[in-house]
Design an enzyme around this catalytic site. Sequence first.
Site, short mmCIF file in Angstrom:
data_model
loop_
_atom_site.label_atom_id
_atom_site.label_comp_id
_atom_site.label_asym_id
_atom_site.label_seq_id
_atom_site.Cartn_x
_atom_site.Cartn_y
_atom_site.Cartn_z
N CYS A 1 0.83 -1.21 0.00
CA CYS A 1 0.00 0.00 0.00
C CYS A 1 0.86 1.26 0.00
CB CYS A 1 -0.93 0.00 1.21
SG CYS A 1 -2.24 -1.24 1.16
N CYS B 1 21.02 24.95 -19.02
CA CYS B 1 21.89 24.80 -17.85
C CYS B 1 21.07 24.58 -16.57
CB CYS B 1 22.80 26.02 -17.71
SG CYS B 1 23.97 25.90 -16.33
N CYS C 1 15.87 40.20 -12.67
CA CYS C 1 15.15 40.05 -13.93
C CYS C 1 15.60 38.84 -14.74
CB CYS C 1 15.29 41.32 -14.77
SG CYS C 1 17.00 41.66 -15.31
N CYS D 1 -1.27 47.15 -42.12
CA CYS D 1 -0.16 47.89 -41.50
C CYS D 1 -0.09 47.73 -39.99
CB CYS D 1 -0.26 49.37 -41.85
SG CYS D 1 -1.70 50.20 -41.11
N CYS E 1 -20.92 50.55 -40.69
CA CYS E 1 -20.94 49.15 -41.09
C CYS E 1 -19.59 48.50 -40.86
CB CYS E 1 -21.34 49.04 -42.56
SG CYS E 1 -20.11 49.76 -43.68
N CYS F 1 -3.09 53.56 -43.63
CA CYS F 1 -2.69 53.14 -44.98
C CYS F 1 -3.83 53.23 -45.99
CB CYS F 1 -2.14 51.72 -44.95
SG CYS F 1 -3.37 50.47 -44.47
#
Length: 459
Positions: free
Chosen positions: A230, A298, A324, A391, A401, A409
Site C-alpha cells: 500500500c 543549464c 530580472c 499595417c 458598417c 494606410c
Amino acid sequence: MSADQEAKEDELLALASIYDEEEFHRAESGKEGEIHLCLELPPNFKLLVKGQKSAEHNISFLPPLVLSFDLPDDYPSTSAPIFTISSKWLTRVQITALCRKLDELWEENQGNVVLFTWIQFLKEETLDFLGIQSPLEIQRSGSQPQCEPAQKHAADASGEKSKVQDLDPRAVQEVDAQTDILTQLLDFDEAQKQRVFDGKAFCCGICYSEKLGCDCLLFKECEHVYCKACIKEYFQIQIKDGKVQCLNCPEPKCASTATPTQVKLLVGEDEFARYDRLLLQSSLDLMADVVYCPRMSCCMAVMVEPDSTMGICPSCRYAFCTLCRRSYHGLSHCIATADELRSLRDEYLSSSEEGKKFLEKRFGKRVIQRAVEESFSTDWLKTNCKQCPCCGTNIQKAHGCNKMTCSSCQKYFCWICLGALSRVNPYSHFNNPDSPCYNQLFHGMEMEEDEAFGSDEDD
C-alpha cells in the site's frame, strides 16, 4: 561413558534446547562453545556520550556479552570450565568483576554443572551487579569506549603509587578502532528493533490486512504501520505528481515523514532518482541565497552573495541579474517586456508601501509609472480596437458598417474577420454567398442606428 562426560553432555544438550543457534553455538569438539547473552534493559534506557550531556540516545538493546567456554575432562567433578567474557560496551574493569563473580559461583557449586547458573547470572543480574543505571555513559575517543576510573589511583603524598587493580586476562574488551563505539551501539540497537518488528503481526492502516512486520513499513516518528504494498503505491503516486515533500504518514493530521532510506527500499531506481532530484531542488528553493541559472540548457543552482544582484553560474559562467534573470546590467534598472510590465503593474498596485518602494528601486520609478500607464493603454486597445491587417495600426470602430478604412494606410478591411477587401468592390466580400461574412455588412451595429435607419425608410 564416565559420570563427568555424561553430565557435560546432558548440560550442553539442555543449553541447545533452551537457546537458539544464534545465541548458543557448540564446537565440533563437543566440549567447547560460546553463548551470546543480550541483557534486558529497563524502559527508557539512555546512552550518554561523556562530555556531551545534551546528547542522549534512547535504546532498547545493547550488544551481547559473549561467554566462551572450554570444559575440561574432569568437569564438573573437579575442575571449573575455562572461560572468557567479551563485551563491546563494558570496560575491562567491569568484565574482570564479572569473571571473579563466576569464580565465586563455581566455588559455591563445585562438583555440579555450572554453565546455566553462570548464564542466568550474566543475563539477569549483570546490570545490578555492576551498578549500571540509565544513562549509561560512554567515551567516544581513545582506545576504549568507557573510562575506567577504578583501574587507576593517584599517587599518595609520600610519592608511593597505590596498588593498581589487576585485570583478569579472561576479560576481553572488543574494540573496533575503525568504527565509533556510539555508532556500533546505535546500529546494533536499530538492527535488533527491526528484527523484533519483523517478527510481529500488524494491521495495515490502509487495506486493514494483517501482515508480518517484515512486509510492513513503520513511520518512526509516529509509529504508524502500513503494509509495503500500500505504502509503495502511495509513494509512487506522490513522486509521479512531484509532491516529494508530501511523503508523509497517510494518517490524517499526522506530520511524520518517511526517510529517504525507506523510500529507496520501496520504489524503483528511476522513481527514487526523480524523488532525490526533486527533493534537492525543493530544498534549494527554500534557500534565500540560491537561484537558478536562467539558461534553459543549464539551470544550475547558483549561490548569491549577500546584498548582491549578480549571479555567476558555476557551470556555464553566465553572469546574470538575479532580479530580472537577464544579462547582468550593473547599476542600470531592470528592463521589462510588455507582458512583464502588465504583471508589474498588477504587482505594484496590490503591494504595500514597502513593496512599492522595493519595485521602484528595482525597476526605477519612471519605469513603474510607464508600466502603469502603458499597461492600462494596452488593455484599452485590446478591448476596444482591432489592428489593420495591412499595417497593424490600431483602429476603433465607433459606428457604421463592417467595411472599415484604415486611417493610416487607407486600405479596406472587414471588421469581423479582419480580411483585406478589394479596392474596386469592397462590398463583394459581404455579398458573396461563399464568404464567411455573407450578409454581415451591418452585423453588430447599435440598435439606435438600426431603428433610425428603419424610420428613414418608413418616411
